[in-house]
Design a protein around this motif. Structure first.
Motif, mmCIF file in Angstrom:
data_model
loop_
_atom_site.group_PDB
_atom_site.id
_atom_site.type_symbol
_atom_site.label_atom_id
_atom_site.label_comp_id
_atom_site.label_asym_id
_atom_site.label_seq_id
_atom_site.Cartn_x
_atom_site.Cartn_y
_atom_site.Cartn_z
ATOM 1 N N MET A 908 48.319 42.425 37.895
ATOM 2 C CA MET A 908 46.950 42.884 38.146
ATOM 3 C C MET A 908 46.502 44.002 37.212
ATOM 4 S SD MET A 908 46.048 40.870 40.541
ATOM 5 C CE MET A 908 44.531 41.588 41.159
ATOM 6 N N CYS A 909 47.384 44.437 36.313
ATOM 7 C CA CYS A 909 47.021 45.547 35.426
ATOM 8 C C CYS A 909 45.863 45.186 34.514
ATOM 9 C CB CYS A 909 48.226 45.958 34.577
ATOM 10 S SG CYS A 909 49.392 47.036 35.433
ATOM 11 N N TYR A 911 42.571 43.412 33.756
ATOM 12 C CA TYR A 911 41.360 42.795 34.299
ATOM 13 C C TYR A 911 41.567 42.245 35.705
ATOM 14 C CZ TYR A 911 40.595 42.906 29.259
ATOM 15 O OH TYR A 911 40.514 43.298 27.951
ATOM 16 N N LYS A 912 42.428 42.937 36.472
ATOM 17 C CA LYS A 912 42.733 42.566 37.855
ATOM 18 C C LYS A 912 43.205 41.120 37.990
ATOM 19 C CE LYS A 912 39.610 45.999 39.836
ATOM 20 N NZ LYS A 912 38.508 46.266 40.770
#
Length: 1477
Positions: A908-909, A911-912
């Motif tokens: 999720m780092c 752009y989610k």
């Protein structure tokens, strides 16, 4: 078993062989009988010489029982067959062929039983060689005859091999005894391994330290060197490690030792020997490496060659298999041929798998050896080099990156010669299937693809070099910030230094983006290249009108698939060669730096009293380095120092005192003149104390044996006894990195104790008394220098002129020259001399005190003498701050699986996670189009003229081109995700580290933080995203192949489920151990880096004490510990792959058998051939899935380690809710109110400050004095909120500082710490880090007033003159002046001076005190000082003892009280100073 075919010529051969076999059996029987007789005779003689001692009965091992039983069964079977043959033999003919075999097996049974009996009574004993040879011969000969018989039988379907070849028929006795022979061979391997293991443990001490500590049973650690052939072949030697890892958490002692050939000592010695042989070659290191590893590399190359040959056997036979399925013939013959092909496929894949695993394992072994050897070479160079420009940050990168890259290159090394081998084999297969012209077209198109990759590879090399340069700069800046974090936080400069690191990271990210996007282009070409090569090949076949069949097309496609990898690897290989060349060049350049000539250590000669002979000479600190400001030393006269003399070196700040001592030690390069001669052993105490991470006792002993009497005397003479009694662990208390949890005085006294305990002949002490108070200084001088060392030769530098009179010889330095030398009384007569100038300044400070002291009735000389006799440690109590609250903590490692939260955070780092589904869709579409294009061309080729050639090639190109388009999208998106994720994690980690409290840095070695910032961050930058993506992509490919196979042969679906279940179980069994090993890899690397940093900082001390061997041995141990973890981690992966590959090779074999067994009408040959084409890679694909699955978890540990530091508590989080920020002018008056302060360093530690209540009026000068450990430093830390209060509060101008943000508080205060800190950069950057002042302000306001202007003017660049790392090109006194200027420029209302003038001479001290008086008239100044003149003219003096306020009055009032503690301190100082009046 007898043939009815007439003998003829072949029958003669058969008869000869039947006659030969009994003869061989009889020879073996005779040899075994001879061995048995010899053993019995030997045992009889031994028993006659010494009667046997009854021993407790021991059981035979199961493997040995099995061997005896198998021999007995083979004896019975062969005897029975012989009896049966005699019974069935015609009259007049006696068939005795099986009796020699039976006799030999009987002898073998007797010999094995005799061996077991001897082993039981005498200890472990291996099988006799003759017995082993018999077992091997029996198995091999029976297998050979059986194989030839079956092959001929399957080929003809009529008569066996006797009809065609040699008429070699296996004897019935051979066939029946074959299972027993094979079983006994395997059993002998197992028992041989067990014997080696037991023997190796018998040779070890009964109570090995590690075994005792970890309670490890001897049979639970299995070394590679002890393993037998079978154990090494299938990595069975790792089984005990897996069992241990399944039961409990692994420790270092559980890991098998590395092979001796990979040990650090042997590897470094081998590499050093190679370097000596190639000393004259321009490319020193590459030749040395090649010479050191060529034998291992050649053996490993054999595995690589076998793997390559075996991999092309599959494409070679696909055509035969498809043609077989396409043939109209049916029946047993076709079925038998199909089974033979299936069996050959299975054997070739098994050989390919095993050779690949040992190829990879061998490269790991060579890589471990190279890493160990290069690490030791660099370390020894750092240890011996006296003038090297390599900084600590560069050294970290040299070890972390360059050495690792050279080790990793071993994996790619065989690719250099394997590529042409691949090309040759591919051309052979294509020429056989398609003809010469299409094969040449393949060669031409392959060369075009490789040439098109070359510019990209060059770009990758360029970008990689730039990334390394940027990483070097970032790690260097990070290392410097971590070492100076205390001063950075006290000045509230975190944001400024963080911004600098982020700017360097941005540069690194700039090149990282270009590198990764270039990699995306290379990946696109990788998946496009088979399409281009296929179109060119099939197009040329159509032009040449070569018939394309399903078999030839699929064989070509399988060949392209194998050829695809070396083509793809070529740019990576070129890139790796380029990167490795850069790394080797960097290491080579470092190793080729000329060492300064070592000072000759002259042995003690007979009755001579001459100890040091200083010759006229000139010395310069690295004159080639423009940043060096260290004074060049000029000695104009010869000076002789006799045995037992005390030599004092004095001079103003920057005059060259420390440089003179270093020149005597040979640490300064000599530019002209003769070298200084020093006779005997030396000891050295540096001005800036060097303390090792370890216990206090280890620091003092420094590798020497314990002498209790001497040790106790040294502790007493160095005033350490009471400190040790106060620490909970005594002298076993662990000292933090660089002694961060010790006070300056404690560090100096421990260093002094190390020198004194060495019992050397000559002692060099560089200003050892500046870091302690006056009382302790007097005690050390009397009890240590003039007491314990009274008979030793001591050279000591000092600013304390009262210590000169006791010296036999005084050397006066000025501007780098020895201007005076001689006895103190003689030099004092020279009114124009430099010494008189210094003494006059000293007298001024004394005269400044005397009127007040005498007027107010200072203690008499006798009273003073009596009062100063008890030394400071007698005043200590357990409530002082000598408790070493922040000891080094063991690195925290997570136990068990990497948590799913780590994966989710990572995904999720960027752009989610929005781009992840798009990447997966691209992969699915690519896989579908790829399989569709392959099926289309195989199916269309089988239809012949029904489908036009243009349509065949056009549809194939369109489908393949579409798949390449999706690969390009996948690669670009993946690079975008990787860049975003890496930056997010880096920002989170570095920000959390800079927000961490100082206690975190006290208990965490900087090497741990640097390890995450370099190694782990590099893994996140360029590795982990592609590992995760590779796992998902491999899973998609595997599932698609399984679906394709099950569509044709659904019968194998249950088998797939079983094999998958076994694979998952194996993976789960493996990952428990592999995960812990991967974590240990990270934790075992940090101690090596820490040892490097510590050694570089203390190299002069280590060389002076001649402790190089001790430190090298420590590194041997650290490197071996790291190597065995790395090698075990890699070999466990091979253990898993061997088993998983075999399972899927078996599945592939079953699929082939099912395809052969199915009716021809139910199988599409094209589809079946496609299954075989993909099935050839099934084991590789499944192994890739398992390998990626495990490797992802291992690599995700880097993310886990980074997330650990992202969760470090922030300083602000400890504080209470903040009020609104104070006004910009706060504090205006500088009034400080302390209300009932209670402080402790930890919940379980005692209270340090006990109810301190007092008020420091605004705009006043307050001196804070007290014995070491009285609470002075704790009070200052509380003022800056380094330590939070247990109770009470501190008000500054009426505002509770606990309710302010740390930046708001610390940015309004100023402090000059005891240890001066300078940063690499320019003079201006060090004076004004935030760039708030003009050059004119700097020159006019502070430089002239602090006696620093002349020093700065020595360099024509003035304020732009460079400052080296840690300010090494400035003397310690000059560094303190820079720190003073830095603080005075800020003009804060509250100024804290913590021993700010401890390392300057009296002249400079007087000037500084005058400057402080003038510049801080409107400031509140808190001065913590050991020098009485520093605080005698203050408005108020606070005397602390045991964490309580003892006295708080003006100096005048305190001196009126003859019994006051302050009066005692003043009297002591006057008494000592009066000796020089």
């Amino acid at each position: 078993m007898k043939s009815d075919v007439p003998l003829g010529r072949g029958g003669v051969a058969s008869a000869e062989m039947h006659a030969f076999r009994p003869l061989v059996d009889a020879v073996f029987a005779a040899m075994l009988a001879f061995w048995i007789s010899k053993e019995m005779l030997t045992r009889r003689r031994r028993d006659l010489r010494s009667p046997p001692v009854p021993a407790s009965p021991q059981r035979w091992p199961h493997s040995q029982k099995l061997a005896v039983a198998c021999c007995a069964m083979a004896t019975v079977v062969s005897s029975g067959v012989g009896a049966f043959q005699c019974w069935r033999a015609p009259e007049g003919r006696l068939n005795y062929g099986s009796f020699p075999l039976a006799l030999t097996w009987l002898m073998a049974c007797t010999a094995s039983a005799c061996t077991n009996i001897n082993a039981t009574s005498e200890g472990c004993k291996s099988w006799p060689h003759v017995l082993l040879f018999w077992w091997l011969y029996s198995s091999a000969s029976s297998l050979l005859s059986l194989g030839l018989y079956l092959a001929s039988w399957l080929e003809t379907g009529d008569q066996p091999a006797s009809a065609l070849l040699l008429r070699v028929q296996p004897e019935l006795a051979d066939l029946l005894s074959l299972p027993f022979a094979i079983t006994v061979c395997l059993s002998s391997m197992i028992s041989s391994c067990a014997h080696k293991t037991r023997q190796s443990y018998l040779e070890q001490p009964l109570l090995g330290k590690q075994a005792v500590e970890c309670n490890i049973r001897r049979d639970e650690v299995y070394r590679y060197d002890d393993a037998g052939f079978w154990s090494r072949l299938v990595f069975q030697w790792l089984n005990p490690l897996f069992r241990r890892g399944k039961k409990e958490r692994l420790k270092l002692a559980h890991i098998p030792d590395i092979p001796r050939s990979e040990s650090a000592e042997l590897a470094s010695n081998l590499l050093e020997e190679s370097i000596r042989k190639h000393k004259t070659t321009p490319y020193l290191l590459p030749h040395a490496i090649g010479s050191a590893i060529w034998k291992s590399l050649a053996a490993n190359g054999m595995c690589a060659g076998i793997n390559t040959l075996a991999s092309y056997l599959g494409p070679l036979l696909i055509r035969n298999f498809v043609d077989l399925l396409s043939s109209n013939h049916d029946g047993d013959l076709t079925y038998r041929h199909g089974l033979i092909l299936a069996f050959i496929f299975f054997v070739s894949k098994t050989v390919e798998s095993l050779s690949q695993r040992h190829w990879y394992f061998g490269t790991q072994q060579i890589g471990v050896r190279l890493r160990a050897g290069l690490t030791l070479l660099i370390y020894k160079k750092c240890l011996s080099s006296r003038s090297t420009s390599l900084s600590n940050g560069n050294t970290v990168n040299l070890i972390n990156v360059d050495v690792e890259r050279v080790g990793d290159f071993c994996f790619y090394m065989h690719g250099i010669w394997l590529l042409p081998v691949h090309m040759f084999l591919a051309l052979v297969v294509l020429q056989r299937n398609l003809g010469t012209f299409p094969a040449m077209a393949t060669l031409f198109s392959t060369i075009v693809v490789m040439v098109s990759n070359t510019p990209l590879a060059m770009m990758q090399e360029k970008f990689q070099t730039r990334i390394m340069e940027a990483k070097d700069a970032r790690i260097k800046a990070t290392s410097e910030a971590l070492k100076s974090m205390r001063i950075i936080k006290l000045h509230s400069w975190e944001l400024s230094f963080l911004k600098k690191i982020l700017q360097l990271r941005e540069t690194e990210r700039f090149w990282l983006k270009r590198y990764l996007y270039t990699c995306s282009t290379v990946a696109f070409l990788f998946w496009t290249s088979p399409t281009l090569v296929s179109v060119a090949t099939f197009g040329s076949s159509i032009v040449m009108k070569t018939p394309l069949t399903a078999g030839t097309v699929l064989s070509a496609l399988a060949t392209f698939r194998i050829l695809q990898e070396p083509i793809y690897n070529l740019p990576e290989l070129i890139s790796m060669i380029a990167q490795t060349k850069v790394s080797i060049d960097r290491i080579n350049e470092f190793l080729r730096e000329e060492d300064q000539k070592m000072l000759t250590n002259y042995p003690t000669q007979g009755e001579t009293d001459l100890v040091i002979e200083i010759e006229p000479a000139e010395y310069a600190w690295d004159s080639s380095d423009p940043t060096s400001k260290k004074v060049s030393i000029s000695i104009g006269e010869k000076v002789k120092i006799m045995k037992g003399q005390k030599v004092a070196v004095c001079g103003s700040v920057g005059s060259g005192k420390s440089s003179l001592i270093c020149s005597m030690l040979g640490e300064v390069p000599r530019t002209s003149g003769a070298a200084t001669k020093v006779t005997g052993m030396k000891a050295y105490a540096t001005q800036r104390a060097w303390i090792q991470t370890g216990t206090v006792k280890e620091n003092i002993l420094f590798g020497k044996k314990m002498d209790a009497g001497l040790y106790d005397s040294v502790l007493d003479a160095c005033a350490l006894k009471q400190d040790i009694e106060l620490w909970s662990d005594g002298d076993l208390t662990v000292v933090g990195e660089r002694g961060t949890n010790l006070s300056g005085g404690q560090k100096q006294r421990i260093q002094l104790a190390r020198s004194v305990y060495s019992d050397s002949d000559v002692y060099f002490l560089d200003d050892p008394f500046s870091a302690v108070d006056a009382h302790t200084s007097t005690y050390l001088f009397k009890r240590c220098l003039m007491g314990l060392l009274s008979s030793k030769t001591v050279v000591y530098a000092t600013h304390q002129l009262e210590l000169l009179e006791a010296a036999d010889l005084v050397i006066v330095m000025k501007d780098g020259s020895m201007v005076q030398h001689g006895e103190y009384k003689e030099l004092a007569k020279s009114t124009e001399g430099e010494l008189v100038r210094l003494v006059n300044a000293h007298r001024q400070s004394i005269d400044h005190m005397k009127p007040t002291a005498e007027e107010k009735g200072a203690p008499t000389g006798l009273e003073k003498a009596n009062r100063i006799e008890p030394f400071e440690e007698k005043h200590h109590r357990r409530s002082t701050d000598d408790k070493l609250p922040h000891q080094i903590e063991e690195e925290e490692t997570v136990i068990g699986r990497v948590k799913w939260n780590v994966y989710s955070v990572f995904v999720m780092c960027a752009y989610k996670g929005a781009l992840v589904p798009v990447v997966l869709l691209c992969q699915v579409l690519f896989q579908g189009l790829q399989m569709g294009s392959n099926y289309w061309i195989a199916w269309a080729a089988g239809k012949g003229s029904l489908i036009g050639q243009e349509k065949l090639i056009g549809v194939f190109a369109m489908l393949s081109g579409g798949s390449s388009f999706f690969i390009l999208g996948r690669a670009v998106l993946l690079s975008t995700i990787a860049i975003k994720t890496a930056q997010h994690l880096f920002l989170g980690m570095i920000s959390a580290v800079f927000r961490a409290p100082l206690s975190f840095f006290d208990s965490t070695p900087s090497s741990r933080i640097l390890s995450r910032s370099s190694t782990d961050q590099s893994t996140v930058d360029t590795d982990i995203p592609y590992r995760v993506a590779g796992l998902v992509f491999a899973l998609i490919q595997l599932l698609s192949v399984i679906v394709l196979m099950c569509q044709v042969a659904w019968q194998i679906f249950p088998l797939f489920l079983i094999i998958l279940a076994i694979s998952v179980w194996l993976q789960a069994y493996y990952i428990t151990t592999a995960r812990e090993l991967a974590r240990m890899v990270g934790t075992r690397k940090a101690p090596i880096l820490h040892h490097f940093s510590e050694t570089i900082a203390g190299a002069p001390v280590i060389r002076c004490f001649s402790r190089e061997d001790l430190f090298v041995q420590r590194l041997y141990s650290l490197v071996d510990g790291y190597s065995k973890v790395v090698l075990s981690s890699g070999s466990t992966m091979e253990w898993l792959c061997v088993r998983v590959n075999f399972l899927f090779n078996f599945v592939f074999f079953v699929v082939l058998v099912v395809l052969v067994s199915l009716p021809k009408s139910s199988v599409d040959p094209s589809l079946a051939g496609l299954i075989v084409t993909y099935g050839l890679n099934l084991n590789v694909l499944q192994g890739w899935v398992i390998w990626n699955m495990c490797n992802v978890e291992n690599k995700m540990i880097s993310v886990e380690r980074i997330l650990q530091f992202m969760e470090v508590p922030s300083e602000e989080a400890i504080s209470v809710v903040k009020e609104s920020p104070p006004s910009p002018e706060w504090p205006q008056e500088g009034k400080i109110e302390l209300e009932d302060l209670h402080i402790r360093y930890g919940p379980s530690l005692p209270i340090v400050l006990k109810g301190i209540t007092c008020t420091f009026p605004g705009k006043k000068k307050i001196g804070i004095v007290g014995r070491t450990g009285s609470g002075k430093s704790t009070l200052i830390q509380a003022l800056f909120r380094v330590i939070e209060l247990l109770s009470g509060r501190i008000l500054i101008d009426g505002i509770d500082i606990a309710k302010l943000r740390l930046h708001e508080l610390r940015s309004r205060l100023s402090i000059i710490p005891q240890d001066p800190v300078l940063f690499q950069g320019t003079v201006r950057m060090n004076l004004d880090p935030l760039e708030e002042h003009s050059d004119r302000e700097i020159w006019e306001q502070v430089l002239h007033k602090c006696n620093l202007a002349d020093t700065v003017r020595r360099d024509w660049r003035l304020l732009d003159a460079p400052v080296a790392e840690d300010g090494e090109n400035w003397s310690v006194g000059q560094r303190q002046l820079v720190c003073l200027v830095r603080v005075l420029l800020k003009k804060r209302k509250v100024l804290v001076l913590d021993e700010a003038t401890a390392s300057v001479d009296t002249v400079t001290d007087n000037a500084i005190r005058q400057a402080i008086q003038e510049e801080t008239r409107e400031c509140t100044v808190l001065t913590v000082a050991h020098r009485i003149p520093t605080v005698i003219d203050n408005d108020l003096v606070l005397v602390l003892d045991q964490g309580k306020v003892v006295e708080y009055e003006s100096p005048k009032a305190l001196l009126e009280n003859k019994s006051s503690s302050f009066s005692a301190l003043v009297g002591e100082f006057l008494l000592r100073s009066s000796r020089n009046d």
